[in-house]
Design an enzyme around this catalytic site. Structure first.
Site, PDB file in Angstrom:
ATOM      1  N   ASP A  57       0.812  -1.221   0.000  1.00  0.00           N
ATOM      2  CA  ASP A  57       0.000   0.000   0.000  1.00  0.00           C
ATOM      3  C   ASP A  57       0.843   1.267   0.000  1.00  0.00           C
ATOM      4  O   ASP A  57       0.440   2.286   0.563  1.00  0.00           O
ATOM      5  CB  ASP A  57      -0.966   0.026   1.210  1.00  0.00           C
ATOM      6  CG  ASP A  57      -1.796  -1.232   1.296  1.00  0.00           C
ATOM      7  OD1 ASP A  57      -2.257  -1.686   0.245  1.00  0.00           O
ATOM      8  OD2 ASP A  57      -1.970  -1.760   2.413  1.00  0.00           O
ATOM      9  N   LYS A  62       2.061   2.218  -5.031  1.00  0.00           N
ATOM     10  CA  LYS A  62       2.774   1.723  -6.219  1.00  0.00           C
ATOM     11  C   LYS A  62       1.968   1.949  -7.499  1.00  0.00           C
ATOM     12  O   LYS A  62       2.529   2.276  -8.527  1.00  0.00           O
ATOM     13  CB  LYS A  62       3.088   0.226  -6.079  1.00  0.00           C
ATOM     14  CG  LYS A  62       4.124  -0.073  -5.021  1.00  0.00           C
ATOM     15  CD  LYS A  62       4.407  -1.554  -4.935  1.00  0.00           C
ATOM     16  CE  LYS A  62       3.232  -2.361  -4.438  1.00  0.00           C
ATOM     17  NZ  LYS A  62       2.834  -2.127  -3.054  1.00  0.00           N
ATOM     18  N   GLY A 101      -4.353  -4.421  -4.459  1.00  0.00           N
ATOM     19  CA  GLY A 101      -5.350  -3.456  -4.912  1.00  0.00           C
ATOM     20  C   GLY A 101      -4.637  -2.166  -5.231  1.00  0.00           C
ATOM     21  O   GLY A 101      -4.131  -1.502  -4.332  1.00  0.00           O
ATOM     22  N   HIS A 102      -4.497  -1.850  -6.505  1.00  0.00           N
ATOM     23  CA  HIS A 102      -3.805  -0.624  -6.900  1.00  0.00           C
ATOM     24  C   HIS A 102      -4.833   0.408  -7.349  1.00  0.00           C
ATOM     25  O   HIS A 102      -5.591   0.168  -8.276  1.00  0.00           O
ATOM     26  CB  HIS A 102      -2.812  -0.922  -8.036  1.00  0.00           C
ATOM     27  CG  HIS A 102      -1.648  -1.753  -7.591  1.00  0.00           C
ATOM     28  ND1 HIS A 102      -0.819  -2.411  -8.448  1.00  0.00           N
ATOM     29  CD2 HIS A 102      -1.185  -2.028  -6.350  1.00  0.00           C
ATOM     30  CE1 HIS A 102       0.111  -3.055  -7.756  1.00  0.00           C
ATOM     31  NE2 HIS A 102      -0.099  -2.840  -6.476  1.00  0.00           N
ATOM     32  N   GLN A 153       2.190  -5.898  -3.219  1.00  0.00           N
ATOM     33  CA  GLN A 153       2.508  -5.958  -1.789  1.00  0.00           C
ATOM     34  C   GLN A 153       3.835  -5.229  -1.522  1.00  0.00           C
ATOM     35  O   GLN A 153       4.227  -4.412  -2.339  1.00  0.00           O
ATOM     36  CB  GLN A 153       2.560  -7.404  -1.272  1.00  0.00           C
ATOM     37  CG  GLN A 153       1.202  -8.109  -1.236  1.00  0.00           C
ATOM     38  CD  GLN A 153       0.796  -8.740  -2.561  1.00  0.00           C
ATOM     39  OE1 GLN A 153       1.592  -9.396  -3.202  1.00  0.00           O
ATOM     40  NE2 GLN A 153      -0.432  -8.529  -2.964  1.00  0.00           N
TER      41      GLN A 153
HETATM   42  P1  IMP Z   1      -2.563 -12.794   1.852  1.00  0.00           P
HETATM   43  O1  IMP Z   1      -1.630 -12.248   0.827  1.00  0.00           O
HETATM   44  O2  IMP Z   1      -4.008 -12.537   1.531  1.00  0.00           O
HETATM   45  O3  IMP Z   1      -2.275 -14.224   2.181  1.00  0.00           O
HETATM   46  O4  IMP Z   1      -2.314 -11.976   3.224  1.00  0.00           O
HETATM   47  C1  IMP Z   1      -1.100 -12.084   3.960  1.00  0.00           C
HETATM   48  C2  IMP Z   1      -0.721 -10.760   4.565  1.00  0.00           C
HETATM   49  O5  IMP Z   1      -0.364  -9.860   3.516  1.00  0.00           O
HETATM   50  C3  IMP Z   1      -1.842 -10.079   5.348  1.00  0.00           C
HETATM   51  O6  IMP Z   1      -1.259  -9.341   6.416  1.00  0.00           O
HETATM   52  C4  IMP Z   1      -2.431  -9.113   4.334  1.00  0.00           C
HETATM   53  O7  IMP Z   1      -3.075  -8.023   4.950  1.00  0.00           O
HETATM   54  C5  IMP Z   1      -1.171  -8.686   3.602  1.00  0.00           C
HETATM   55  N1  IMP Z   1      -1.418  -8.221   2.234  1.00  0.00           N
HETATM   56  C6  IMP Z   1      -1.674  -8.977   1.138  1.00  0.00           C
HETATM   57  N2  IMP Z   1      -1.824  -8.203   0.056  1.00  0.00           N
HETATM   58  C7  IMP Z   1      -1.628  -6.944   0.451  1.00  0.00           C
HETATM   59  C8  IMP Z   1      -1.609  -5.683  -0.227  1.00  0.00           C
HETATM   60  O8  IMP Z   1      -1.790  -5.570  -1.446  1.00  0.00           O
HETATM   61  N3  IMP Z   1      -1.365  -4.594   0.550  1.00  0.00           N
HETATM   62  C9  IMP Z   1      -1.114  -4.670   1.876  1.00  0.00           C
HETATM   63  N4  IMP Z   1      -1.120  -5.823   2.548  1.00  0.00           N
HETATM   64  C10 IMP Z   1      -1.369  -6.950   1.841  1.00  0.00           C
END
Ligand code: IMP
Length: 423
Positions: free
Chosen positions: A13, A16, A40-41, A224
């Site tokens: 977040d 990017k 989510g961009h 991420q």
């Molecule tokens: P997962 O990727 O859904 O398995 O989540 C694992 C961890 O990564 C959790 O803490 C999510 O909140 C975090 N996470 C996954 N995708 C994003 C993103 O795009 N932005 C911020 N945190 C993310």
């Protein structure tokens, strides 16, 4: 523009999407190489908001080829929905501007169900995932039982394999007291989505190799952030892919010696979603930013945890990604602050640490050592050039770049394309 990887230098977040959109102006191809629709961009163009989950942000500019590489995990139903949604917003999406790797792994309905059931079973020890099935999809990939996008082109084989995998998953789901899934509904939903996706499937590795030869300029869009990396992040509170620069090569098939630059994006403060240690987390700055209507997730709508800028983490990010240049976003979020704190090192017992410890319990015990900076107390959202920024703001941005150990190249003062200052 040289072949460039853009990574998040914090916990995701970092803005990017906006920086990619800005850099895309000078690119021919934009590539996604890891993660899935957990990302989510948000990009705002001429006041219109676009939220992208799987499709690279380059789709919003004409003449750019977007590639979803082999390292991405694809929920076909979600991707088909994204394609249709963008078309409804007037964006042209055809095989002339979007290509999807035929060996990217598929996130299937049971991956989502297992993700949620596992999180529920963990109770207080949960990771706080996005519930999009990312972990179970990558687990199947490395266990060599996954299904790939190319299989969508063979409906009979796809249906047989899906049934076998779903039957297995239903045994686990039942044992975890979660609702089992209906095979027929899953098959129909996926084969319907396959009709939308099929024209885009291709051998993207060969395509990208040809483009490298033709000297086309590539931009690798990281999803991420560094501290959600499966190897270098705050394990186990991480995602399941390599979010760091190395992941761009393995997730696309473009070799490391064809990459010329790594750009790191970071906010002027820190945020994190989900569970896990966050040494500079601060209720005051959380309440302040939420009060401004900022820091709510694009994918889940969750309020993000907020804290002061943490140079211990960004220093590590600069090292592990090989960051050449920095883009600092959300500068304007601090416009009305009186005093801004920056964590320059940690205290752990009697030791002073310059880098985060790898053990999660040790990290939870770290106490930030702060340096204070005076706030600039001026609206920066109208700034278009470096010298338009108040001197105290420039000093702050230069200080956090120096503490991170990389050159400041871009400062962002709002979500709009025009609110981007190139140094
Ligand atoms: P997962 O990727 O859904 O398995 O989540 C694992 C961890 O990564 C959790 O803490 C999510 O909140 C975090 N996470 C996954 N995708 C994003 C993103 O795009 N932005 C911020 N945190 C993310």
């Amino acid at each position: 523009m040289a072949n460039t990887i853009l990574v998040g230098a914090q916990w995701g977040d970092e803005g990017k999407g906006k920086i990619i959109d800005f850099l895309t102006e000078r690119a021919d191809i934009v590539v996604r190489s890891q993660g899935g629709n957990n990302a989510g961009h948000t990009v705002i163009v001429d006041g219109v908001k676009y939220v992208l989950h799987l499709i690279p942000s380059g789709i919003l500019r004409k003449g750019i080829m977007c590639v979803i590489g082999n390292g991405v995990v694809i929920d076909a139903v979600s991707l088909a929905g994204e394609i249709v949604g963008l078309r409804k917003q007037g964006i042209v999406v055809t095989p002339k501007n979007l290509m999807i790797s035929d060996c990217a792994h598929l996130t299937l309905p049971f991956h989502r169900a297992l993700d949620k059931a596992k999180e529920t079973a963990k109770g207080k020890g949960k990771i706080g995932t996005t519930g999009r099935g990312i972990g179970p999809t990558y687990a199947d990939k490395v266990s060599r039982v996954g299904m790939r996008t190319g299989e969508l082109l063979q409906p009979v084989r796809f249906a047989e394999k899906l049934k076998a995998r779903l039957d297995e998953a239903n045994v686990v789901l039942k044992a975890m007291k979660a609702a089992p899934l209906d095979v027929k509904a899953a098959r129909e939903e996926y084969l319907e989505a396959a009709k939308i996706i099929a024209p885009f499937l291709a051998n993207t590795v060969v395509y990208l190799a040809e483009q490298v030869k033709a000297k086309k300029q590539m931009l690798f869009e990281g999803a991420q952030g560094t501290f959600l990396d499966i190897d270098f992040g705050t394990y186990p509170y991480v995602t399941s892919s390599n979010t760091t620069s190395g992941g761009a090569c393995t997730g696309s098939g473009v070799p490391p010696n064809r990459i010329s630059k790594v750009v790191g994006t970071m906010k002027a403060y820190t945020t994190r979603v989900g569970e896990g240690p966050f040494p500079t987390e601060d209720k005051g700055i959380s309440d302040f930013l939420h009060g401004l209507g900022r820091e709510f997730g694009a994918t889940t709508g969750r309020a993000r945890r907020c804290g002061w800028f943490d140079a211990v983490f960004t220093r590590y990010a600069a090292m592990v990604n090989g960051i050449d240049e920095l883009a600092i976003t959300n500068t304007d979020g601090l416009d009305t602050m009186d005093t801004i704190k920056v964590c320059v090192a940690y205290k752990l017992g009697r030791a002073k640490l310059e880098y985060p410890p790898s053990d999660i319990d040790a990290l939870s015990k770290c106490v930030p050592i702060y340096q204070e900076f005076p706030g600039w107390k001026k609206d920066t959202t109208g700034a278009r050039k470096w010298n338009d920024l108040p001197p105290k703001c420039r000093a702050y941005l230069q200080a956090i770049s120096k503490l991170t150990g990389a050159k400041l190249a871009i400062a962002s003062v709002g979500p709009g394309r025009e609110q981007t200052i190139l140094l």
